[in-house]
Structures are given as C-alpha cells and as structure tokens.
Design a protein around this motif. Sequence first.
Motif, PDB file in Angstrom:
ATOM      1  N   PHE A 125       0.829  -1.200   0.000  1.00 54.64           N
ATOM      2  CA  PHE A 125       0.000   0.000   0.000  1.00 54.64           C
ATOM      3  C   PHE A 125       0.867   1.254   0.000  1.00 54.64           C
ATOM      4  O   PHE A 125       0.629   2.201  -0.747  1.00 54.64           O
ATOM      5  CB  PHE A 125      -0.939  -0.022   1.214  1.00 54.64           C
ATOM      6  CG  PHE A 125      -1.800   1.183   1.346  1.00 54.64           C
ATOM      7  CD1 PHE A 125      -2.805   1.450   0.427  1.00 54.64           C
ATOM      8  CD2 PHE A 125      -1.620   2.067   2.400  1.00 54.64           C
ATOM      9  CE1 PHE A 125      -3.615   2.566   0.553  1.00 54.64           C
ATOM     10  CE2 PHE A 125      -2.419   3.177   2.535  1.00 54.64           C
ATOM     11  CZ  PHE A 125      -3.410   3.432   1.606  1.00 54.64           C
ATOM     12  N   LEU A 126       1.897   1.262   0.833  1.00 53.01           N
ATOM     13  CA  LEU A 126       2.813   2.400   0.892  1.00 53.01           C
ATOM     14  C   LEU A 126       3.556   2.583  -0.429  1.00 53.01           C
ATOM     15  O   LEU A 126       3.669   3.702  -0.936  1.00 53.01           O
ATOM     16  CB  LEU A 126       3.807   2.214   2.037  1.00 53.01           C
ATOM     17  CG  LEU A 126       4.877   3.290   2.187  1.00 53.01           C
ATOM     18  CD1 LEU A 126       4.234   4.640   2.471  1.00 53.01           C
ATOM     19  CD2 LEU A 126       5.848   2.913   3.273  1.00 53.01           C
ATOM     20  N   LEU A 127       4.030   1.495  -1.009  1.00 54.95           N
ATOM     21  CA  LEU A 127       4.751   1.573  -2.280  1.00 54.95           C
ATOM     22  C   LEU A 127       3.873   2.143  -3.389  1.00 54.95           C
ATOM     23  O   LEU A 127       4.284   3.061  -4.114  1.00 54.95           O
ATOM     24  CB  LEU A 127       5.278   0.198  -2.685  1.00 54.95           C
ATOM     25  CG  LEU A 127       5.964   0.122  -4.042  1.00 54.95           C
ATOM     26  CD1 LEU A 127       7.266   0.902  -4.011  1.00 54.95           C
ATOM     27  CD2 LEU A 127       6.185  -1.311  -4.447  1.00 54.95           C
ATOM     28  N   SER A 175       3.018  14.149  -8.964  1.00 55.38           N
ATOM     29  CA  SER A 175       3.910  15.292  -8.786  1.00 55.38           C
ATOM     30  C   SER A 175       4.668  15.608 -10.087  1.00 55.38           C
ATOM     31  O   SER A 175       4.840  16.771 -10.431  1.00 55.38           O
ATOM     32  CB  SER A 175       4.893  15.014  -7.659  1.00 55.38           C
ATOM     33  OG  SER A 175       5.868  16.029  -7.567  1.00 55.38           O
ATOM     34  N   ASN A 176       5.091  14.587 -10.777  1.00 62.76           N
ATOM     35  CA  ASN A 176       5.812  14.785 -12.039  1.00 62.76           C
ATOM     36  C   ASN A 176       4.875  15.231 -13.162  1.00 62.76           C
ATOM     37  O   ASN A 176       5.311  15.923 -14.094  1.00 62.76           O
ATOM     38  CB  ASN A 176       6.542  13.521 -12.448  1.00 62.76           C
ATOM     39  CG  ASN A 176       7.750  13.249 -11.565  1.00 62.76           C
ATOM     40  OD1 ASN A 176       8.265  14.142 -10.907  1.00 62.76           O
ATOM     41  ND2 ASN A 176       8.176  11.996 -11.544  1.00 62.76           N
ATOM     42  N   ALA A 177       3.627  14.834 -13.081  1.00 65.62           N
ATOM     43  CA  ALA A 177       2.680  15.175 -14.137  1.00 65.62           C
ATOM     44  C   ALA A 177       2.199  16.617 -14.051  1.00 65.62           C
ATOM     45  O   ALA A 177       1.880  17.236 -15.073  1.00 65.62           O
ATOM     46  CB  ALA A 177       1.484  14.228 -14.091  1.00 65.62           C
ATOM     47  N   LEU A 178       2.149  17.151 -12.830  1.00 63.81           N
ATOM     48  CA  LEU A 178       1.689  18.532 -12.662  1.00 63.81           C
ATOM     49  C   LEU A 178       2.827  19.525 -12.900  1.00 63.81           C
ATOM     50  O   LEU A 178       3.952  19.270 -12.458  1.00 63.81           O
ATOM     51  CB  LEU A 178       1.126  18.727 -11.251  1.00 63.81           C
ATOM     52  CG  LEU A 178      -0.126  17.916 -10.911  1.00 63.81           C
ATOM     53  CD1 LEU A 178      -0.500  18.115  -9.474  1.00 63.81           C
ATOM     54  CD2 LEU A 178      -1.269  18.295 -11.826  1.00 63.81           C
ATOM     55  N   PRO A 179       2.547  20.618 -13.568  1.00 62.52           N
ATOM     56  CA  PRO A 179       3.619  21.607 -13.796  1.00 62.52           C
ATOM     57  C   PRO A 179       3.991  22.279 -12.485  1.00 62.52           C
ATOM     58  O   PRO A 179       3.155  22.565 -11.644  1.00 62.52           O
ATOM     59  CB  PRO A 179       2.982  22.591 -14.768  1.00 62.52           C
ATOM     60  CG  PRO A 179       1.512  22.426 -14.600  1.00 62.52           C
ATOM     61  CD  PRO A 179       1.288  21.005 -14.171  1.00 62.52           C
ATOM     62  N   SER A 180       5.279  22.534 -12.342  1.00 64.88           N
ATOM     63  CA  SER A 180       5.751  23.215 -11.127  1.00 64.88           C
ATOM     64  C   SER A 180       5.964  24.694 -11.427  1.00 64.88           C
ATOM     65  O   SER A 180       6.208  25.089 -12.550  1.00 64.88           O
ATOM     66  CB  SER A 180       7.039  22.579 -10.626  1.00 64.88           C
ATOM     67  OG  SER A 180       8.052  22.708 -11.606  1.00 64.88           O
ATOM     68  N   VAL A 181       5.862  25.485 -10.385  1.00 64.16           N
ATOM     69  CA  VAL A 181       6.000  26.933 -10.541  1.00 64.16           C
ATOM     70  C   VAL A 181       7.451  27.340 -10.419  1.00 64.16           C
ATOM     71  O   VAL A 181       8.196  26.872  -9.636  1.00 64.16           O
ATOM     72  CB  VAL A 181       5.155  27.674  -9.481  1.00 64.16           C
ATOM     73  CG1 VAL A 181       5.373  29.172  -9.575  1.00 64.16           C
ATOM     74  CG2 VAL A 181       3.702  27.307  -9.637  1.00 64.16           C
ATOM     75  N   GLN A 203       4.297  10.333  -6.575  1.00 65.43           N
ATOM     76  CA  GLN A 203       5.442  10.782  -7.364  1.00 65.43           C
ATOM     77  C   GLN A 203       5.033  11.002  -8.821  1.00 65.43           C
ATOM     78  O   GLN A 203       5.435  11.993  -9.439  1.00 65.43           O
ATOM     79  CB  GLN A 203       6.580   9.759  -7.285  1.00 65.43           C
ATOM     80  CG  GLN A 203       7.816  10.164  -8.033  1.00 65.43           C
ATOM     81  CD  GLN A 203       8.487  11.392  -7.446  1.00 65.43           C
ATOM     82  OE1 GLN A 203       8.442  11.609  -6.251  1.00 65.43           O
ATOM     83  NE2 GLN A 203       9.100  12.197  -8.284  1.00 65.43           N
ATOM     84  N   GLY A 204       4.233  10.094  -9.359  1.00 67.26           N
ATOM     85  CA  GLY A 204       3.748  10.259 -10.728  1.00 67.26           C
ATOM     86  C   GLY A 204       2.881  11.497 -10.879  1.00 67.26           C
ATOM     87  O   GLY A 204       2.998  12.232 -11.853  1.00 67.26           O
TER      88      GLY A 204
END
Length: 81
Positions: free
Chosen positions: A63-65, A75-81, A72-73
């Motif tokens: 579950f944790l994995l 976070s990588n998919a959303l654009p960062s400011v 993480q996916g």
Amino acid sequence: MDFMKLLKSLEELLYELVAWLVFYPLTMWRSVITPLRMMRYADIELSDRLDDQYDDTLSPPLFLLITLLLSQGLSNALPSV
C-alpha cells in the motif's frame, strides 16, 4: 512446457493487478476514515498464517509503495511553478 509456465505467470500477474485496482481504493478509504481500526486490523492480520494475511486489503508495505509511486507520478505530471 515453457509456454504454459509463461501463460500461468501472466495470469497471476493480471490477477494481482486487478486485485490492486480493487483493493487499493478500499484500503485508502479505510485508512483515511478509520486509521486506528486499520492499525488494529494490520496487527491482527500479522498473526494469521502467511497465506491468509490481507485477504480483503493490500498489505501495508505494498500500500505504501503504490501510494508513493502514485504521488510521485502525480507530482511529475503537474507543472511546477
């Protein structure tokens, strides 16, 4: 013979993936709504035989994995400011 082993392994992999798709949301829901009950449930499941553990939810490490990989996916998919 090797083809049958490969087919059996593929069948087991597909079963695991479908089980994850079903049990991950259920485990997440229970963990968010009743975390203390889930902690007690995990303690009880650890005392069961290895084959009988976590029949209706994902095991805590799995579950944790999956949660970490999904976050993480995302976070990588959303654009960062």
